[in-house]
Design a protein around this motif. Sequence first.
Motif, PDB file in Angstrom:
ATOM      1  N   ARG A 171      -6.594  14.305   5.608  1.00  0.00           N
ATOM      2  CA  ARG A 171      -6.032  14.502   4.276  1.00  0.00           C
ATOM      3  C   ARG A 171      -6.716  15.636   3.501  1.00  0.00           C
ATOM      4  NH1 ARG A 171      -2.278  10.529   2.989  1.00  0.00           N
ATOM      5  NH2 ARG A 171      -2.367  11.258   0.856  1.00  0.00           N
ATOM      6  N   GLN A 172      -7.461  16.472   4.206  1.00  0.00           N
ATOM      7  CA  GLN A 172      -7.980  17.737   3.674  1.00  0.00           C
ATOM      8  C   GLN A 172      -9.040  17.578   2.575  1.00  0.00           C
ATOM      9  OE1 GLN A 172      -4.265  17.489   4.184  1.00  0.00           O
ATOM     10  NE2 GLN A 172      -5.175  17.926   6.152  1.00  0.00           N
ATOM     11  N   VAL A 173      -9.586  16.386   2.416  1.00  0.00           N
ATOM     12  CA  VAL A 173     -10.667  16.255   1.429  1.00  0.00           C
ATOM     13  C   VAL A 173     -11.971  16.758   2.059  1.00  0.00           C
ATOM     14  CG1 VAL A 173      -9.518  14.401   0.196  1.00  0.00           C
ATOM     15  CG2 VAL A 173     -11.111  13.844   2.031  1.00  0.00           C
ATOM     16  N   PRO A 174     -12.943  17.145   1.235  1.00  0.00           N
ATOM     17  CA  PRO A 174     -14.146  17.785   1.779  1.00  0.00           C
ATOM     18  C   PRO A 174     -14.972  16.851   2.671  1.00  0.00           C
ATOM     19  CG  PRO A 174     -13.951  18.245  -0.572  1.00  0.00           C
ATOM     20  CD  PRO A 174     -12.917  17.199  -0.253  1.00  0.00           C
ATOM     21  N   LEU A 175     -15.266  17.287   3.870  1.00  0.00           N
ATOM     22  CA  LEU A 175     -16.176  16.550   4.743  1.00  0.00           C
ATOM     23  C   LEU A 175     -17.581  16.534   4.155  1.00  0.00           C
ATOM     24  CD1 LEU A 175     -14.955  17.804   8.226  1.00  0.00           C
ATOM     25  CD2 LEU A 175     -14.685  15.507   7.242  1.00  0.00           C
ATOM     26  N   SER A 176     -17.904  17.527   3.342  1.00  0.00           N
ATOM     27  CA  SER A 176     -19.252  17.565   2.760  1.00  0.00           C
ATOM     28  C   SER A 176     -19.503  16.409   1.801  1.00  0.00           C
ATOM     29  CB  SER A 176     -19.475  18.894   2.042  1.00  0.00           C
ATOM     30  OG  SER A 176     -18.499  19.079   1.033  1.00  0.00           O
ATOM     31  N   LYS A 177     -18.451  15.707   1.398  1.00  0.00           N
ATOM     32  CA  LYS A 177     -18.621  14.488   0.582  1.00  0.00           C
ATOM     33  C   LYS A 177     -18.885  13.271   1.452  1.00  0.00           C
ATOM     34  CE  LYS A 177     -17.411  16.119  -3.575  1.00  0.00           C
ATOM     35  NZ  LYS A 177     -18.164  15.913  -4.824  1.00  0.00           N
ATOM     36  N   GLY A 178     -18.904  13.464   2.766  1.00  0.00           N
ATOM     37  CA  GLY A 178     -18.977  12.330   3.677  1.00  0.00           C
ATOM     38  C   GLY A 178     -20.391  11.896   4.005  1.00  0.00           C
ATOM     39  N   VAL A 179     -20.497  11.149   5.094  1.00  0.00           N
ATOM     40  CA  VAL A 179     -21.745  10.521   5.507  1.00  0.00           C
ATOM     41  C   VAL A 179     -22.094  11.057   6.903  1.00  0.00           C
ATOM     42  CG1 VAL A 179     -22.758   8.301   6.197  1.00  0.00           C
ATOM     43  CG2 VAL A 179     -21.301   8.446   4.159  1.00  0.00           C
ATOM     44  N   VAL A 180     -23.371  11.420   7.122  1.00  0.00           N
ATOM     45  CA  VAL A 180     -23.811  11.858   8.441  1.00  0.00           C
ATOM     46  C   VAL A 180     -24.323  10.627   9.192  1.00  0.00           C
ATOM     47  CG1 VAL A 180     -25.333  13.423   9.701  1.00  0.00           C
ATOM     48  CG2 VAL A 180     -24.404  14.103   7.465  1.00  0.00           C
ATOM     49  N   ASP A 181     -23.698  10.324  10.324  1.00  0.00           N
ATOM     50  CA  ASP A 181     -24.082   9.096  11.013  1.00  0.00           C
ATOM     51  C   ASP A 181     -25.229   9.344  11.985  1.00  0.00           C
ATOM     52  OD1 ASP A 181     -23.077  10.096  13.408  1.00  0.00           O
ATOM     53  OD2 ASP A 181     -21.219   8.944  13.325  1.00  0.00           O
ATOM     54  N   ASP A 182     -25.649   8.277  12.668  1.00  0.00           N
ATOM     55  CA  ASP A 182     -26.871   8.422  13.474  1.00  0.00           C
ATOM     56  C   ASP A 182     -26.633   9.193  14.764  1.00  0.00           C
ATOM     57  OD1 ASP A 182     -25.390   6.492  14.693  1.00  0.00           O
ATOM     58  OD2 ASP A 182     -26.779   4.852  14.265  1.00  0.00           O
ATOM     59  N   LYS A 183     -25.392   9.500  15.088  1.00  0.00           N
ATOM     60  CA  LYS A 183     -25.138  10.411  16.212  1.00  0.00           C
ATOM     61  C   LYS A 183     -25.054  11.864  15.748  1.00  0.00           C
ATOM     62  CE  LYS A 183     -22.333   6.944  18.548  1.00  0.00           C
ATOM     63  NZ  LYS A 183     -21.125   6.408  17.917  1.00  0.00           N
ATOM     64  N   GLY A 184     -25.240  12.075  14.461  1.00  0.00           N
ATOM     65  CA  GLY A 184     -25.166  13.433  13.942  1.00  0.00           C
ATOM     66  C   GLY A 184     -23.750  13.851  13.600  1.00  0.00           C
ATOM     67  N   CYS A 185     -22.799  12.928  13.690  1.00  0.00           N
ATOM     68  CA  CYS A 185     -21.424  13.254  13.292  1.00  0.00           C
ATOM     69  C   CYS A 185     -21.272  13.082  11.789  1.00  0.00           C
ATOM     70  CB  CYS A 185     -20.431  12.336  14.016  1.00  0.00           C
ATOM     71  SG  CYS A 185     -20.418  12.591  15.794  1.00  0.00           S
ATOM     72  N   VAL A 186     -20.247  13.710  11.245  1.00  0.00           N
ATOM     73  CA  VAL A 186     -19.967  13.547   9.820  1.00  0.00           C
ATOM     74  C   VAL A 186     -18.717  12.700   9.670  1.00  0.00           C
ATOM     75  CG1 VAL A 186     -18.713  15.766   9.668  1.00  0.00           C
ATOM     76  CG2 VAL A 186     -19.676  14.721   7.603  1.00  0.00           C
ATOM     77  N   LYS A 187     -18.832  11.626   8.872  1.00  0.00           N
ATOM     78  CA  LYS A 187     -17.689  10.732   8.628  1.00  0.00           C
ATOM     79  C   LYS A 187     -17.078  11.084   7.282  1.00  0.00           C
ATOM     80  CE  LYS A 187     -18.228   6.282   9.560  1.00  0.00           C
ATOM     81  NZ  LYS A 187     -18.854   4.930   9.581  1.00  0.00           N
TER      82      LYS A 187
END
Lengths: 373, 373, 373
Positions: free
Chosen positions: B74-90
Amino acid sequence: MQAETTAQEDSGANAPRYDLRQIDCDPNFWYPVAWSRKVRPGKAFAARYAGQPIALIRPEYGPVYALEDRCAHRQVPLSKGVVDDKGCVKCCYHGWAFNQQGHCVTVPYLNREDVGRPVRAFPCREKSGLIFIFPGDPALADSVPVPDIAQVGNPEYKTRQFNPRLKCHYTFMHENLMDMNHQFLHRRQMGSITARFLGQDRGENFLEARYSFARTAGNQPLAEALIFGRHHDLEGREQPVEEVVSIRTTYPYQTLQIHDKDGDLIMDLWVCYVPLGETQQITQAFGLLSVKKPKWAFLLDLAWPALGLFTHRIFEEDREIVEMEQAAWRELGGDHNIEVFPVVRNLRTLLATHGVPNRYAQPLAATAQATAG
Amino acid sequence: MQAETTAQEDSGANAPRYDLRQIDCDPNFWYPVAWSRKVRPGKAFAARYAGQPIALIRPEYGPVYALEDRCAHRQVPLSKGVVDDKGCVKCCYHGWAFNQQGHCVTVPYLNREDVGRPVRAFPCREKSGLIFIFPGDPALADSVPVPDIAQVGNPEYKTRQFNPRLKCHYTFMHENLMDMNHQFLHRRQMGSITARFLGQDRGENFLEARYSFARTAGNQPLAEALIFGRHHDLEGREQPVEEVVSIRTTYPYQTLQIHDKDGDLIMDLWVCYVPLGETQQITQAFGLLSVKKPKWAFLLDLAWPALGLFTHRIFEEDREIVEMEQAAWRELGGDHNIEVFPVVRNLRTLLATHGVPNRYAQPLAATAQATAG
Amino acid sequence: MQAETTAQEDSGANAPRYDLRQIDCDPNFWYPVAWSRKVRPGKAFAARYAGQPIALIRPEYGPVYALEDRCAHRQVPLSKGVVDDKGCVKCCYHGWAFNQQGHCVTVPYLNREDVGRPVRAFPCREKSGLIFIFPGDPALADSVPVPDIAQVGNPEYKTRQFNPRLKCHYTFMHENLMDMNHQFLHRRQMGSITARFLGQDRGENFLEARYSFARTAGNQPLAEALIFGRHHDLEGREQPVEEVVSIRTTYPYQTLQIHDKDGDLIMDLWVCYVPLGETQQITQAFGLLSVKKPKWAFLLDLAWPALGLFTHRIFEEDREIVEMEQAAWRELGGDHNIEVFPVVRNLRTLLATHGVPNRYAQPLAATAQATAG
């Protein structure tokens, strides 16, 4: 009031071919752009006319002059610069210097003479505490008189300056003042007052309307009474007309004069509406309000602050309404006014005839003329 | 100064075919978009390059990486998300998770694997306290060096970071620094100083100009004296050149170096002007100013706040002027600069040749080239 | 949750021909534009629907009515005027008076009857504390029911009003509420909650989705517990479903109902998203949140402020995200959503089918449909 519906209306030939709010002021007139006192000796001052930035420069000695407010080099404002002892203005960035004619006389870090291009110079005059420029064809400047602001400097009058900035086209201001039927707007400041239309005069470049006022309810404000004396028409008693209010647009200026029952001029307002932006939808007004001093002049001095507050409040009501008119024009994408008062119809024709279409204006389609007329 | 008018001017072949202010930075270079310290472990950070939002993500362990800052859903900023313990961004909204390559690895409420589309990943490097991305063709990234910022980390120098945001096209910044004839602008901070042009060098991707300075009036500011030592050229006495200031644009970066009379590098400024918006008329500068420590290094520490204030004031004057240049460009609808200084003419050619036309740019008409050149 | 990927997806025939964010609300419905309490007797009130200014006028006696909020004379807002003792509204500028039908009944300074043109009147109804207008074809107004807001006035429920303004298209709001998989967004307010999709129902003008919730970590917020009672699914123990949350868009309104394990309706939210601007990218929501009173009703009264704060915080998170969606739409110049959840795909079809293209909308090209679907 009986509307004069049979005379002096727009003929088809005079019908506007452009939306009135897209008619620019005729630039071939003298327009004030600053108060004299704002431009101090040895300083430059930033003014503006219809999107054109103007640098006003007053040397330590000699008359003020006006240049396009962009250095020929990198277009930054010359008004940010320094006035040197020869009366030239040096650009604040690289120090290029320009003289009264706009010629570049120095590029300090080059030895060549011919490198700097000139900037445009505007004919410039100072009168009645105002600095005027002539934004149109300079060759016409000398043939067009700088306006007389009659009572400024007349010791029998006390004069107030004002210069509000308005977010509307200048034509809304002309219409607002000319149509005294809008006293309903000022009911909170003035009480219930009704304008009585006395007549109008027209000429090639002017329109004048005359009114008297009758109070229909409430008390006269003190500030008003101090200027005009007390009215005695409360409680429904018919009163003889005491003052005549004459509003006159002598293109492009406007005046409002009040004569008392003896024919003496007791108030004289002069105002010029100067367009600031390129679409001319922001207006800088320059106004001078002269009030005849009473026998005991100190009474006027005493009343001066109250008079200032009173006129300020009335003006703020006018400002709000004309800015709402402009906002509606933007929302609707054009002028939808349905004007029924012949004086205002004539005024619209005067302004449309003497002005020039804005560079972005589109001619009105035949169908649009009916509603926008 | 004698202008070198006979050499190194634009030939017709190099004449710009586009308005310089509509020439974008070449994206096939490494551009800094954040300070390293701003992107903390386990966090995401919002940056921007030329209208493109960039999410910088630093896992708890491992290198920082850069993704387009819009969730594929939905095109919202990933930078507002959470970095998980695998290093991915949610993504903060529905929890879609993306890895370092921008692949969607989880849509938490669906059991299918193939539902989420990827987001764009940008090559990303960290060096000298800066995070760089490569906004152009990723296949070229490895062949283009991340810039060396020479004195950062050199213990003989003390370095200050700065990153002002400027409401102007990046080319105005290059021109401002390269043309040292603008010292008139800084007369309030620096007193009366005149630049003496010593020469220039050009290459395929660089231009360098060298100057010395002479004080013509007034006192040397204290902060300046603490860095460079005192000048002795007051009262009109001719002084030997003490320092040489070299400004160099090595596309797309710019440096200013000051060497003292012994040839020692006493100041080294590196700066990159990063476009923020799509029209590239807002610039985020990233600068590193390194000053050689004197014999008694604590003197530089003592002077550091004063030096910061001094450079800040000078920079604010530069900011005001370049933003006025941009404002004039907008009002005039194009570049009207009349450049007479060969160094700046060469710089304009360098920037025009190496950049790429903005997607909204219109080629210059033949008639416009004469004035805009 | 297993997505129902095989059924109820968009068929080609239903594929949107316009970008969903350029689909206007169907004006042939009743839309709330103000709370009843805001429009006091003898006063006018300024409202707005999709760029159309609306004057709501409540005479001292008699029902509220709605006119276009522009005087026919000079287009200034009638809502700035005076409501007279006949229930007409007099324009604040020149005092033209308009009645409930929008007819001009007085131009105070002219003796003619036929001079003033009418302004548009809108069908207007008052219900459940809201003032509704019918912005479409007035001939259809009587055949379209004013919506029932079921629990308003039901003494078994306590109701809260809210009306946030949102900088986004109304369709983002429908999607936000309908897709309960976005609980990740509210993790700070609600803890770790996962929605379990139970099923959906569709009709010609409605779509309903049902969910239950499971807490996967953390504690239940107090305010939530006061309404719904405590959950007991901490520590990983599987718990029976206790409440069912049903979200339903019955075009153009939306409701969210929570039924407890006994099937009792414990919460009932009604909301209408009213477009303010002409492009409908600013939304004024009018919402009514009814909560079933517990056996000891004072407990709900006690919890009311906390419940207000709780819902406010959740709503602010939703506001931030939908406004970011709208911002991304603007930056990208269109809808790039990749929707994988069948309920939302169906909702998009419902909204696209029942709405009407904005006057500035361009049909989607064939290639664009694939990504924007």
